[in-house]
Design an enzyme around this catalytic site. Structure first.
Site, short mmCIF file in Angstrom:
data_model
loop_
_atom_site.label_atom_id
_atom_site.label_comp_id
_atom_site.label_asym_id
_atom_site.label_seq_id
_atom_site.Cartn_x
_atom_site.Cartn_y
_atom_site.Cartn_z
N ARG A 49 86.93 30.77 -28.37
CA ARG A 49 86.42 31.69 -27.58
C ARG A 49 87.45 32.65 -26.69
NH1 ARG A 49 83.41 31.56 -23.69
NH2 ARG A 49 81.74 30.37 -24.35
N TYR A 101 83.72 59.78 -30.79
CA TYR A 101 83.30 59.01 -32.04
C TYR A 101 81.69 58.55 -31.62
CZ TYR A 101 82.07 54.63 -34.42
OH TYR A 101 81.50 54.00 -35.09
N ASP A 171 91.30 56.17 -26.64
CA ASP A 171 90.90 55.56 -27.85
C ASP A 171 92.04 56.20 -29.12
OD1 ASP A 171 89.87 55.45 -30.57
OD2 ASP A 171 87.60 55.53 -29.78
N LYS A 196 89.83 50.29 -38.68
CA LYS A 196 90.46 51.49 -39.40
C LYS A 196 92.03 51.20 -40.06
CE LYS A 196 86.17 52.64 -37.90
NZ LYS A 196 86.24 53.49 -37.03
C1 PLP Z 1 85.14 53.21 -35.92
C2 PLP Z 1 85.63 53.95 -34.66
C3 PLP Z 1 85.21 53.10 -33.25
C4 PLP Z 1 84.31 51.93 -33.35
O1 PLP Z 1 84.89 50.78 -34.05
P1 PLP Z 1 83.86 50.04 -34.90
O2 PLP Z 1 85.15 48.94 -35.25
O3 PLP Z 1 83.30 50.45 -35.99
O4 PLP Z 1 83.06 49.14 -33.89
C5 PLP Z 1 85.66 53.82 -32.12
N1 PLP Z 1 86.38 54.80 -32.02
C6 PLP Z 1 86.64 55.47 -33.05
C7 PLP Z 1 87.45 56.71 -33.11
C8 PLP Z 1 86.23 55.08 -34.41
O5 PLP Z 1 86.85 55.59 -35.63
#
Ligand code: PLP
Length: 378
Positions: A49, A101, A171, A196
């Protein structure tokens, strides 16, 4: 300046050949614990962890790609977001861009607000009359799903004039470090859903952040271990493998998305197209300043309203109706009804006729033909 260019770092940073076997690919260290020769005497790893070598490779790689010094990997993008929000205390305030998001809005409103945080969502940060200096500024650019852009450098220098200076978290999921490097523009944290584009193949859920300040990195690394939302070694391996082709994929995603955006602009069943790299985008100058290209995401408003949009997303053959984005295959969805339902009936609500495309790396002509077929059939 780092010794190597981005494309080289993507393949090599953090990934020296394994010292015990010479394995060229970073091994998947599928172990929860590590032997100690004597109490407290070990090779840098005690319990997985806290740290795992496959994860260490991913963290070092991400730090290099973002032009940062530290990387931290998490079990999901939301786990990374959660760690950042854990830095705050009751009474602190967050200034976030409006159009976020959906899950970020949800965790702020439905998880953290109850702990006494004040959260404001604004589209014009610089024009804002501040009642109180925010502790955290949360930027998403390009935003999900409207693909609106925020000038990271401008916001960071504005924040420099505030006292105490707020933390700035960007982000960077939609742009990826290949297109945009927020730390180099003045931000403190560049955060990702590695699910992503970084993973890139729709086969893993993960999150990460890159940092430059040792104290902040130390605090977040403490939270990563204390809270424990860490990714497993196989997930780290998959993301590392995905990143190796990130530059190639992002070039193709962007070329295809640009072609799709141009096609949509000319279509009579389309009311409006949102794509950062479109010459007609009023914000294209910001895109040129801080992004290498326009990225792979395109949104548009279908002239047939919600029902037209519904029929359309159910009529494509190549564009798969699904949430998520950033994989090699093209995806299509209606944010108001799928990824962004948590914003329904809030100021962040999205038009139900808005369709979001994650444009994949298939042949561009096939993608255009698929969209044309869906317009005819819907
Ligand atoms: C998908 C996404 C998230 C969240 O990520 P997860 O891996 O689904 O928890 C946060 N910010 C953006 C812009 C996203 O597209």
């Amino acid at each position: 300046m780092p010794k190597w260019k981005f494309d080289t770092l993507a393949i090599h940073a953090g990934q020296d050949a394994d010292t015990t076997t010479g394995a060229v690919m970073t091994p998947i260290y599928q172990t929860s614990t590590f032997r100690q020769r004597a109490v407290g005497e070990h090779l840098g790893y005690e319990y997985a962890r806290t740290a795992n070598p496959t994860r260490t490779a991913l963290e070092a790689n991400l730090a290099a790609l973002e032009g940062g010094r530290f990387g931290l990997a998490f079990a999901s993008g939301m786990a990374a977001t959660d760690a950042v929000l854990h830095l705050l205390e009751p009474g602190d305030s967050i200034l976030a861009v409006s159009d976020l998001y959906g899950g970020t809005y949800r965790i702020m409103e439905q998880v953290y607000r109850q702990y006494g945080l004040e959260i404001d969502y604004v589209s014009d940060l610089l024009g804002m009359q501040l009642v109180k200096t925010p502790r955290l500024i949360w930027i998403e650019t390009p935003t999900n799903p409207m693909l609106r852009l925020y000038d990271i450098e401008q916001i960071c220098s504005w924040a420099d004039s505030l006292s105490p200076r707020p933390l700035i978290c960007v982000d960077n999921t939609f742009a990826t470090p290949y297109l945009q490097q927020p730390l180099l523009l003045g931000a403190d944290i560049s955060l990702h859903s590695t699910t992503k584009y970084l993973g890139g193949h729709s086969d893993v859920v993960g999150g990460a952040m890159a940092l430059k300040d040792p104290e902040l990195a130390e605090r977040l690394s403490f939270l990563q271990n204390a809270v424990g939302a860490v990714p497993g070694p196989l997930d780290c391996f998959l993301i590392l493998r995905g990143i190796k082709t990130l530059p190639l994929r992002m070039e193709r995603h962007a070329a295809n998305a640009h072609a799709v955006a141009q096609y949509l602009t000319r279509h009579e069943q389309v009311l409006q197209v949102f794509y950062p790299g479109l010459e007609t985008n009023p914000q294209v100058e910001i895109a040129r300043r801080q992004m290498r290209n326009g990225g792979g995401m395109v949104s548009f408003i279908h002239a047939g309203g919600e029902s037209g949009a519904r029929k359309f997303v159910e009529s494509t053959e190549l564009f798969t109706l699904a949430e998520s984005l950033g994989g090699v295959e093209s995806l299509i969805e209606i944010p108001a009804l799928m990824t962004h339902t948590s914003t329904t009936q809030t100021p962040l609500a999205v038009d139900p006729a808005l369709i979001r495309l994650s444009v994949g790396i298939e042949a561009a002509d096939d993608l255009l033909q698929d969209l044309e077929g869906a317009f005819r059939g819907s």
